[in-house]
Design an enzyme around this catalytic site. Structure first.
Site, PDB file in Angstrom:
ATOM      1  N   SER A  11       0.723  -1.237   0.092  1.00 12.99           N
ATOM      2  CA  SER A  11       0.016   0.070  -0.047  1.00 12.99           C
ATOM      3  C   SER A  11       0.785   1.280   0.018  1.00 12.99           C
ATOM      4  O   SER A  11       2.004   1.319   0.631  1.00 12.99           O
ATOM      5  CB  SER A  11      -0.811   0.076   1.049  1.00 12.99           C
ATOM      6  N   TYR A  26      -1.432  -0.088  10.277  1.00 10.99           N
ATOM      7  CA  TYR A  26      -1.935  -0.865   9.064  1.00 10.99           C
ATOM      8  C   TYR A  26      -0.587  -0.558   7.986  1.00 10.99           C
ATOM      9  O   TYR A  26      -0.117  -1.647   7.388  1.00 10.99           O
ATOM     10  CB  TYR A  26      -3.153  -0.046   8.255  1.00 10.99           C
TER      11      TYR A  26
END
Ligand SMILES: NC(=O)c1ccc[n+]([C@@H]2O[C@H](COP(=O)([O-])OP(=O)(O)OC[C@H]3O[C@@H](n4cnc5c(N)ncnc54)[C@H](O)[C@@H]3O)[C@@H](O)[C@H]2O)c1
Length: 337
Positions: A136, A161
């Site tokens: 990501s 995350y």
């Protein structure tokens, strides 16, 4: 026929990817636990749409297998890897979403790091040498250098995350190094389009404007994102599949998959307003912890190595998304009649 295991294949990106792989002549196995992070019924609908696409394209049913299960469960992986001749793994299953990861970091590390490690271990044991990992843009944190390049340091994640995705990349490198696996880590930059997760801003904002709901608007509107339309991301993933297949040399690399420019939050809302021809009702709130101020992708490496070239401009992508959203609302209304 080559078989690709797509973890998280019932989700937003995974369902589009599954359709594209089937259309490209692969057999696809989905492993997904239909997690309730957002309503699982949406994922069931994604699976229905995969079946519809197969029907329309006359793709035999035997080319597709859905396995419901958790990537962390040994018995699930064992039976899948023992019974199927898996050629490549595309690992998309994850707990996604920055803000929720701050509330529940243990779960995020369990799924995103332990889960990734378990899959890599299974690949090692079964001599599966081809692996793609969904990373990501969040790994860049508050990177000062714009646009973000794969060569930039990503040692300062600002959410659990982001830290979990960076950890996944590290594990991938480790398995490439020790076991001669070819691995591509793809850093997706905010993906949008039909079937987009309902927790993501474009979907949430569109839904709220359509339904006259107040929108929590974090910051002064100047924070910006490099939005990537789903069909461009899919082209990028297919590019990575070919990159891995291209030669016998074992390789590892990281690739940014982004759109063509960064769009401010303010301008994103205006584009949705203009497309819907309706004003948003904004509730101004301070920027949230863990949120990045800007994301912006340098895609020159992906362009060169994967032939990646995003083609859908933001306004067109929003138009396509809104058309899909309004149609799916119509279908829902009909369902209740
Ligand atoms: N959508 C984006 O903008 C974006 C941006 C960057 C990275 N990513 C990454 O891309 C991948 C796909 O994202 P998405 O937006 O399609 O999300 P999604 O939530 O729609 O898809 C993820 C899927 O993984 C499944 N899953 C979750 N935990 C699982 C587990 N333990 N075992 C098996 N399946 C499990 C979920 O049920 C879901 O269907 C994720 O890894 C995400 O972190 C997405």
């Amino acid at each position: 026929m080559k078989t690709i295991l797509v973890t998280g294949g019932a989700g937003f990106i995974g369902s589009h990817l599954t359709e594209a792989l089937l259309e490209n002549g692969f057999k696809v196995i989905i492993l997904d636990n239909f997690h309730s992070y957002y309503p699982p019924i949406i994922k069931r609908k994604n699976i229905e749409e995969i079946h519809l696409t197969m029907n329309n394209r006359k793709i035999p049913l035997s080319n597709f297998l859905l396995t419901e299960g958790d990537i962390r469960e040994e018995s699930v992986l064992e039976s899948l890897f023992n019974t199927q001749n898996i050629y490549m793994v595309i690992h998309l299953a994850a707990m996604a979403g920055v803000r929720k990861s701050i509330e529940n970091p243990l779960l995020y590390f369990d799924v995103n790091v332990q889960g990734t490690l378990r899959l890599l271990e299974k690949c090692r044991k079964k001599s599966i040498k081809k692996f793609i990992f969904a990373s990501s843009s969040s790994v860049y944190g508050n990177n000062n250098k714009i646009p973000f390049s794969e060569k930039d340091s990503v040692d300062k994640p600002i959410s659990p995350y982001a830290a979990s995705k960076k950890s996944g990349e590290l594990l991938c490198y480790n398995y490439h190094h020790l076991y001669d696996m070819s691995i591509a880590c793809l850093r997706f930059f905010t993906v949008y389009g039909p079937r987009q997760r309902p927790d993501l801003a474009i979907h949430k904002f569109s839904h709220s404007i359509i339904n006259d709901i107040k929108i929590p608007f974090y910051g002064d509107g100047s924070s910006s994102r490099d939005y990537t339309y789903i069909s461009d991301i899919i082209q990028g993933i297919l590019g990575a599949v070919h990159w891995i297949e291209n030669d016998e040399i074992k390789k590892y690399d990281i690739f940014n998959l982004g759109g063509d420019k960064s769009i401010s939050l303010k301008s994103m809302v205006e584009t949705i307003e203009n497309t819907l021809n309706k004003k948003a009702d904004l509730q101004l709130l301070p920027l949230q912890p863990g949120d990045m101020k800007i994301t912006s992708a340098d895609i020159s490496h992906s362009q060169k190595q994967l032939g990646y070239m995003p083609t859908i401009p933001f306004q067109e992508g929003i138009r396509k998304f809104i058309t899909w959203k309004l149609n799916s609302l119509k279908i829902k209304e009909q369902d209740y009649k």
